[in-house]
Scaffold this motif. Structure first.
Motif, PDB file in Angstrom:
ATOM      1  N   ALA A  60       0.813  -1.220   0.000  1.00 13.97           N
ATOM      2  CA  ALA A  60       0.000   0.000   0.000  1.00 13.97           C
ATOM      3  C   ALA A  60       0.846   1.268   0.000  1.00 13.97           C
ATOM      4  O   ALA A  60       0.570   2.218  -0.748  1.00 13.97           O
ATOM      5  CB  ALA A  60      -0.956  -0.008   1.193  1.00 13.97           C
ATOM      6  N   GLU A  61       1.883   1.310   0.801  1.00 13.49           N
ATOM      7  CA  GLU A  61       2.726   2.504   0.903  1.00 13.49           C
ATOM      8  C   GLU A  61       3.458   2.783  -0.414  1.00 13.49           C
ATOM      9  O   GLU A  61       3.515   3.927  -0.886  1.00 13.49           O
ATOM     10  CB  GLU A  61       3.731   2.328   2.038  1.00 13.49           C
ATOM     11  CG  GLU A  61       4.684   3.482   2.209  1.00 13.49           C
ATOM     12  CD  GLU A  61       5.741   3.222   3.279  1.00 13.49           C
ATOM     13  OE1 GLU A  61       6.517   4.152   3.531  1.00 13.49           O
ATOM     14  OE2 GLU A  61       5.794   2.119   3.846  1.00 13.49           O
ATOM     15  N   THR A  62       4.002   1.734  -1.011  1.00 10.94           N
ATOM     16  CA  THR A  62       4.743   1.898  -2.261  1.00 10.94           C
ATOM     17  C   THR A  62       3.800   2.246  -3.406  1.00 10.94           C
ATOM     18  O   THR A  62       4.122   3.076  -4.257  1.00 10.94           O
ATOM     19  CB  THR A  62       5.554   0.628  -2.574  1.00 10.94           C
ATOM     20  OG1 THR A  62       6.380   0.325  -1.438  1.00 10.94           O
ATOM     21  CG2 THR A  62       6.433   0.812  -3.796  1.00 10.94           C
ATOM     22  N   PHE A  63       2.621   1.634  -3.417  1.00 11.56           N
ATOM     23  CA  PHE A  63       1.627   1.952  -4.443  1.00 11.56           C
ATOM     24  C   PHE A  63       1.237   3.427  -4.373  1.00 11.56           C
ATOM     25  O   PHE A  63       1.167   4.111  -5.383  1.00 11.56           O
ATOM     26  CB  PHE A  63       0.387   1.063  -4.291  1.00 11.56           C
ATOM     27  CG  PHE A  63      -0.693   1.388  -5.277  1.00 11.56           C
ATOM     28  CD1 PHE A  63      -0.564   1.042  -6.607  1.00 11.56           C
ATOM     29  CD2 PHE A  63      -1.837   2.050  -4.866  1.00 11.56           C
ATOM     30  CE1 PHE A  63      -1.563   1.358  -7.528  1.00 11.56           C
ATOM     31  CE2 PHE A  63      -2.843   2.362  -5.770  1.00 11.56           C
ATOM     32  CZ  PHE A  63      -2.700   2.014  -7.110  1.00 11.56           C
ATOM     33  N   LYS A  64       1.006   3.916  -3.176  1.00 14.73           N
ATOM     34  CA  LYS A  64       0.628   5.322  -2.995  1.00 14.73           C
ATOM     35  C   LYS A  64       1.761   6.237  -3.493  1.00 14.73           C
ATOM     36  O   LYS A  64       1.506   7.234  -4.183  1.00 14.73           O
ATOM     37  CB  LYS A  64       0.297   5.602  -1.544  1.00 14.73           C
ATOM     38  CG  LYS A  64      -0.293   6.970  -1.303  1.00 14.73           C
ATOM     39  CD  LYS A  64      -0.915   7.013   0.083  1.00 14.73           C
ATOM     40  CE  LYS A  64      -1.857   8.151   0.258  1.00 14.73           C
ATOM     41  NZ  LYS A  64      -3.010   8.159  -0.625  1.00 14.73           N
ATOM     42  N   ALA A  65       3.004   5.906  -3.167  1.00 14.40           N
ATOM     43  CA  ALA A  65       4.146   6.699  -3.626  1.00 14.40           C
ATOM     44  C   ALA A  65       4.263   6.656  -5.149  1.00 14.40           C
ATOM     45  O   ALA A  65       4.542   7.671  -5.796  1.00 14.40           O
ATOM     46  CB  ALA A  65       5.437   6.206  -2.976  1.00 14.40           C
TER      47      ALA A  65
END
Length: 103
Positions: A56-61
């Motif tokens: 989720a964090e990498t996707f958002k970035a």
């Protein structure tokens, strides 16, 4: 956008499953893809695949970097820790090939 996804993957020598992200994140990726001349089906496939393959964090970035005021995929990769870089690279290769083949 195919150029960013596949070209970036190949240029960098360009994977790990998790979900999370918002519709606006997916929309940002798809919109950037379509702005690069790709068709809607391909771009939606890319956005869905990146959401599936990135945490989720990498996707958002990645979504933020893909947007109109974003830094772009190459600079995003430079700023990520090595493990996250490999996750993005793997996702770019997997998703790019899958979607290019109609996936």
């Amino acid at each position: 956008m195919k150029r960013i996804f596949i070209g970036g993957a190949l240029a960098l020598g360009l994977a790990v499953a998790a979900c999370g992200g918002s519709q606006s994140d997916k929309a940002a990726i798809a919109k950037a893809c379509m702005a690069d001349g790709e068709n809607e089906a391909f771009c939606n496939c890319v956005a869905d695949g990146m959401e599936r393959d990135l945490d989720a964090e990498t996707f958002k970035a990645f979504a933020k970097a893909s947007g109109p005021s974003g830094i772009g995929a190459d600079e995003l990769l430079e700023n990520l820790p090595e493990g996250k870089q490999m996750q993005v690279v793997g996702a770019l290769m997997n998703v790019g090939m899958t979607c290019a083949l109609g996936g």
